[in-house]
Design an enzyme around this catalytic site. Structure first.
Site, PDB file in Angstrom:
ATOM      1  N   GLN A 132      28.607   2.651  -2.597  1.00 20.20           N
ATOM      2  CA  GLN A 132      29.758   3.519  -2.768  1.00 20.20           C
ATOM      3  C   GLN A 132      31.167   2.599  -2.536  1.00 20.20           C
ATOM      4  OE1 GLN A 132      30.194   6.735  -0.295  1.00 20.20           O
ATOM      5  NE2 GLN A 132      32.052   7.432  -1.125  1.00 20.20           N
ATOM      6  N   GLY A 133      31.763   2.331  -3.848  1.00 19.65           N
ATOM      7  CA  GLY A 133      33.141   1.414  -3.671  1.00 19.65           C
ATOM      8  C   GLY A 133      34.309   2.427  -4.037  1.00 19.65           C
TER       9      GLY A 133
ATOM     10  N   SER B  72      36.758   3.515  -0.553  1.00 24.49           N
ATOM     11  CA  SER B  72      37.564   3.078   0.226  1.00 24.49           C
ATOM     12  C   SER B  72      38.229   1.710   0.096  1.00 24.49           C
ATOM     13  CB  SER B  72      37.239   3.076   1.631  1.00 24.49           C
ATOM     14  OG  SER B  72      36.402   4.310   2.087  1.00 24.49           O
TER      15      SER B  72
ATOM     16  N   SER C   8      29.301   0.138   2.254  1.00 26.86           N
ATOM     17  CA  SER C   8      28.005   0.212   2.927  1.00 26.86           C
ATOM     18  C   SER C   8      27.001  -0.516   1.912  1.00 26.86           C
ATOM     19  CB  SER C   8      27.265   1.395   3.202  1.00 26.86           C
ATOM     20  OG  SER C   8      28.555   2.123   4.011  1.00 26.86           O
TER      21      SER C   8
ATOM     22  N   GLU D 210      28.263  14.207   0.270  1.00 33.84           N
ATOM     23  CA  GLU D 210      28.076  13.216   1.540  1.00 33.84           C
ATOM     24  C   GLU D 210      28.434  14.191   3.035  1.00 33.84           C
ATOM     25  OE1 GLU D 210      31.226  10.394   1.154  1.00 33.84           O
ATOM     26  OE2 GLU D 210      29.977   8.847   2.319  1.00 33.84           O
TER      27      GLU D 210
HETATM   28  C1  LIG Z   1      30.162   3.129   9.044  1.00 38.24           C
HETATM   29  C2  LIG Z   1      30.945   3.557   7.768  1.00 38.24           C
HETATM   30  C3  LIG Z   1      30.232   3.542   6.742  1.00 38.24           C
HETATM   31  C4  LIG Z   1      31.298   3.586   5.483  1.00 38.24           C
HETATM   32  N1  LIG Z   1      30.769   3.365   4.202  1.00 38.24           N
HETATM   33  C5  LIG Z   1      31.639   3.742   3.067  1.00 38.24           C
HETATM   34  C6  LIG Z   1      31.042   3.339   1.890  1.00 38.24           C
HETATM   35  O1  LIG Z   1      30.042   3.002   1.800  1.00 38.24           O
HETATM   36  N2  LIG Z   1      31.950   3.284   0.758  1.00 38.24           N
HETATM   37  C7  LIG Z   1      33.361   3.774   0.842  1.00 38.24           C
HETATM   38  O2  LIG Z   1      33.955   4.004   0.143  1.00 38.24           O
HETATM   39  N3  LIG Z   1      33.697   4.136   2.165  1.00 38.24           N
HETATM   40  C8  LIG Z   1      32.965   3.791   3.337  1.00 38.24           C
HETATM   41  N4  LIG Z   1      33.606   4.036   4.627  1.00 38.24           N
HETATM   42  C9  LIG Z   1      34.922   4.154   4.863  1.00 38.24           C
HETATM   43  C10 LIG Z   1      35.211   5.565   5.378  1.00 38.24           C
HETATM   44  O3  LIG Z   1      35.072   6.363   4.184  1.00 38.24           O
HETATM   45  C11 LIG Z   1      36.675   5.543   5.695  1.00 38.24           C
HETATM   46  O4  LIG Z   1      36.896   4.705   6.959  1.00 38.24           O
HETATM   47  C12 LIG Z   1      37.334   6.896   6.165  1.00 38.24           C
HETATM   48  O5  LIG Z   1      37.682   7.536   5.023  1.00 38.24           O
HETATM   49  C13 LIG Z   1      38.807   6.697   6.766  1.00 38.24           C
HETATM   50  O6  LIG Z   1      39.742   5.926   6.035  1.00 38.24           O
HETATM   51  P1  LIG Z   1      40.176   4.492   6.821  1.00 38.24           P
HETATM   52  O7  LIG Z   1      39.175   3.770   7.551  1.00 38.24           O
HETATM   53  O8  LIG Z   1      41.111   3.818   5.804  1.00 38.24           O
HETATM   54  O9  LIG Z   1      41.272   5.320   7.739  1.00 38.24           O
HETATM   55  P2  LIG Z   1      42.641   5.667   7.773  1.00 38.24           P
HETATM   56  O10 LIG Z   1      42.689   6.454   6.458  1.00 38.24           O
HETATM   57  O11 LIG Z   1      43.605   4.635   7.786  1.00 38.24           O
HETATM   58  O12 LIG Z   1      42.741   6.674   9.097  1.00 38.24           O
HETATM   59  C14 LIG Z   1      43.165   6.406  10.345  1.00 38.24           C
HETATM   60  C15 LIG Z   1      43.488   7.512  11.122  1.00 38.24           C
HETATM   61  O13 LIG Z   1      44.348   8.265  10.938  1.00 38.24           O
HETATM   62  C16 LIG Z   1      43.833   9.601  10.557  1.00 38.24           C
HETATM   63  N5  LIG Z   1      44.450  10.014   9.487  1.00 38.24           N
HETATM   64  C17 LIG Z   1      44.700   9.766   8.322  1.00 38.24           C
HETATM   65  N6  LIG Z   1      45.392  10.622   7.406  1.00 38.24           N
HETATM   66  C18 LIG Z   1      45.741  11.665   8.345  1.00 38.24           C
HETATM   67  C19 LIG Z   1      46.493  12.795   7.938  1.00 38.24           C
HETATM   68  N7  LIG Z   1      46.676  13.157   6.980  1.00 38.24           N
HETATM   69  N8  LIG Z   1      46.615  13.695   9.217  1.00 38.24           N
HETATM   70  C20 LIG Z   1      45.883  13.562  10.378  1.00 38.24           C
HETATM   71  N9  LIG Z   1      45.321  12.331  10.469  1.00 38.24           N
HETATM   72  C21 LIG Z   1      45.117  11.449   9.635  1.00 38.24           C
HETATM   73  C22 LIG Z   1      42.682   9.452  10.559  1.00 38.24           C
HETATM   74  O14 LIG Z   1      41.782  10.673  10.704  1.00 38.24           O
HETATM   75  C23 LIG Z   1      42.108   8.254  11.465  1.00 38.24           C
HETATM   76  O15 LIG Z   1      41.919   8.866  12.811  1.00 38.24           O
HETATM   77  C24 LIG Z   1      32.741   4.007   5.650  1.00 38.24           C
HETATM   78  C25 LIG Z   1      33.220   3.906   6.928  1.00 38.24           C
HETATM   79  C26 LIG Z   1      32.246   3.841   8.137  1.00 38.24           C
HETATM   80  C27 LIG Z   1      32.881   3.975   9.407  1.00 38.24           C
END
Ligand SMILES: Cc1cc2nc3c(=O)[nH]c(=O)nc-3n(C[C@H](O)[C@H](O)[C@H](O)COP(=O)(O)OP(=O)(O)OC[C@H]3O[C@@H](n4cnc5c(N)ncnc54)[C@H](O)[C@@H]3O)c2cc1C
Length: 390
Positions: A129-130, A132, A164, A247
């Site tokens: 899934q692309g 993020s 992933s 999901e």
């Molecule tokens: C093990 C794992 C597998 C994954 N697999 C996939 C995958 O296959 N495909 C894919 O596309 N993505 C995948 N992801 C990505 C995942 O969807 C993102 O990590 C997640 O959506 C958070 O985005 P970010 O890491 O950019 O954090 P950010 O969005 O930068 O957030 C950082 C912190 O700020 C907080 N925050 C952000 N916005 C707000 C707000 N408005 N109010 C309050 N707090 C806020 C968040 O809760 C977090 O604590 C995976 C992540 C993990 C850990």
């Protein structure tokens, strides 16, 4: 909502158990916590299991029979997933079956369904899934990867992260911008992209448990035929939110939680004797039992809504938030109960196959993946309780 276990659920549990016991070794202790996180040494076994399930129409059981499934209803499907979780089954088809399948069934063309759903159900095609990007995770509608239309195809440029299984996948379901940069959710489209297409570079990310499931994926002038667009151009955010809701079901984690609690209880009984564990330990396990049951019922509420064809939104977030945070808490509780005795991941001193210290680390992403806990709380507060966004 009917709280009793249904006959169809019991029947599917028995059937899945039979398949699992015919494939998994008797002392099987699982691969990664996330079922799609399969260690390289377990890939053969995971594939064997996929094929054994596929033979019985159980690999993608909710797909209609014409696409290789069984047309299984939400209750039976839930029971199947919980059972896979309980037996710590590896599951390479998590994204394909649970996310890509429902989206193609709702929004894909007949050609896309025939091409992809049948292969997922019969051959276990691996998808990733692309969505993020480095600057777009929680705020997904700000993503920057572009798809520009040119001569009967789309040309993709940009970067994805945390993808992933991209290194194992045959296909990527990709969210990219087809509208102007400021169009946010109104300018996104969903594409089916071959993971080995020219111009795609995949680079590994090794997580803190030492496993490689995550990747960065770079797209440089990647050409995708126009017929690989899902639904309509610029409607991708609608389709993506459907995918994200799927999901947020946590049936497998409920099964894993049940298994860890059962195994820990058995271990403590053999250590202390029946009913003789210290009161603090008994209370901690009782609390976990309550949380597990609440989590299971929250899942069943979502299942029941799906069975009645009701749209779900906040309910999926409540469920995901509660189960992932409860499970994470329980890994800490289990670690505290076992003390030094339970900290070894492997070797002579380890207990429960080293699962507790491994889960302590591996459960960290359960409150990040599929939308962080803060994002789930925001959805509940705004879309569920009608509170203002700021
Ligand atoms: C093990 C794992 C597998 C994954 N697999 C996939 C995958 O296959 N495909 C894919 O596309 N993505 C995948 N992801 C990505 C995942 O969807 C993102 O990590 C997640 O959506 C958070 O985005 P970010 O890491 O950019 O954090 P950010 O969005 O930068 O957030 C950082 C912190 O700020 C907080 N925050 C952000 N916005 C707000 C707000 N408005 N109010 C309050 N707090 C806020 C968040 O809760 C977090 O604590 C995976 C992540 C993990 C850990």
């Amino acid at each position: 909502m009917d709280f009793r276990s249904r006959q169809e659920m019991e029947a599917v549990r028995a059937e899945v158990r039979a398949v699992l016991s015919s494939v998994l070794p008797a002392d099987w202790g699982g691969s990664g916590l996330l079922p799609m996180d399969v260690l390289p040494e377990h890939m053969g076994l995971a594939r064997q299991l996929d094929m054994a399930l596929a033979e019985r129409g159980l690999l993608a059981p909710s797909f209609p029979p014409e696409y290789g499934g069984r047309g299984m209803g939400p209750y039976a499907h839930y029971a199947l997933l919980e059972e896979l979780g309980y037996h710590l089954a590896p599951r390479l088809t998590t994204i394909a079956v649970d996310l890509v399948g429902p989206v193609l069934l709702l929004y894909g063309s007949e050609e896309q369904r025939r091409q992809h759903l049948t292969r997922i159900a019969r051959e276990g095609t691996i998808w990733s899934q692309g969505f993020s990007e480095p600057q777009a995770g929680s705020d997904l509608t700000s993503l920057q990867t572009t798809a520009r239309r040119r001569d009967g195809c789309y040309v993709i440029n940009g970067q994805k992260i945390w993808t992933s299984m991209a290194h194992q996948a045959e296909w990527i379901i990709l969210l990219a911008r087809t509208g102007p940069p400021e169009s946010r959710g109104r300018g996104l489209s969903l594409f089916l992209v071959p993971a080995k297409a020219p111009g795609i570079t995949i680079s590994p990310i090794v997580d803190m448990t030492g496993a490689h499931m995550l990747n960065q994926v770079f797209f440089e002038d990647v050409e995708v035929p126009a017929e690989n667009l899902v639904g309509e151009e610029n409607r991708g955010w609608v389709y993506a939110t459907t995918l994200l809701q799927h999901e947020r079901g946590d049936a497998i984690l409920v099964g894993q939680f049940r298994r860890l609690l059962d195994d820990l209880r058995s271990l403590l009984q053999s250590r202390y004797g029946r009913g003789k564990a210290p009161a603090a330990v008994r209370h901690a396990l009782a609390q976990a039992e309550v949380e597990l049951e609440v989590g299971r019922l929250l899942n069943l509420r979502v299942v029941d809504m799906a069975a009645r064809g009701l749209p779900m939104d906040m309910e999926a977030s409540v469920c995901k938030l509660f189960v992932s945070e409860s499970f994470q808490r329980f890994t800490h509780v289990a670690c505290a109960i076992l003390g030094l005795w339970g900290l070894a991941r492997e070797g002579k001193g380890s207990v429960l196959g080293g699962r507790v210290p491994y889960y302590l680390m591996a459960s960290v992403p359960t409150t990040i993946i599929a939308g962080t806990s803060e994002v789930q709380r925001m959805i509940i507060a705004t879309r569920g309780l009608g509170l203002p966004r700021s």
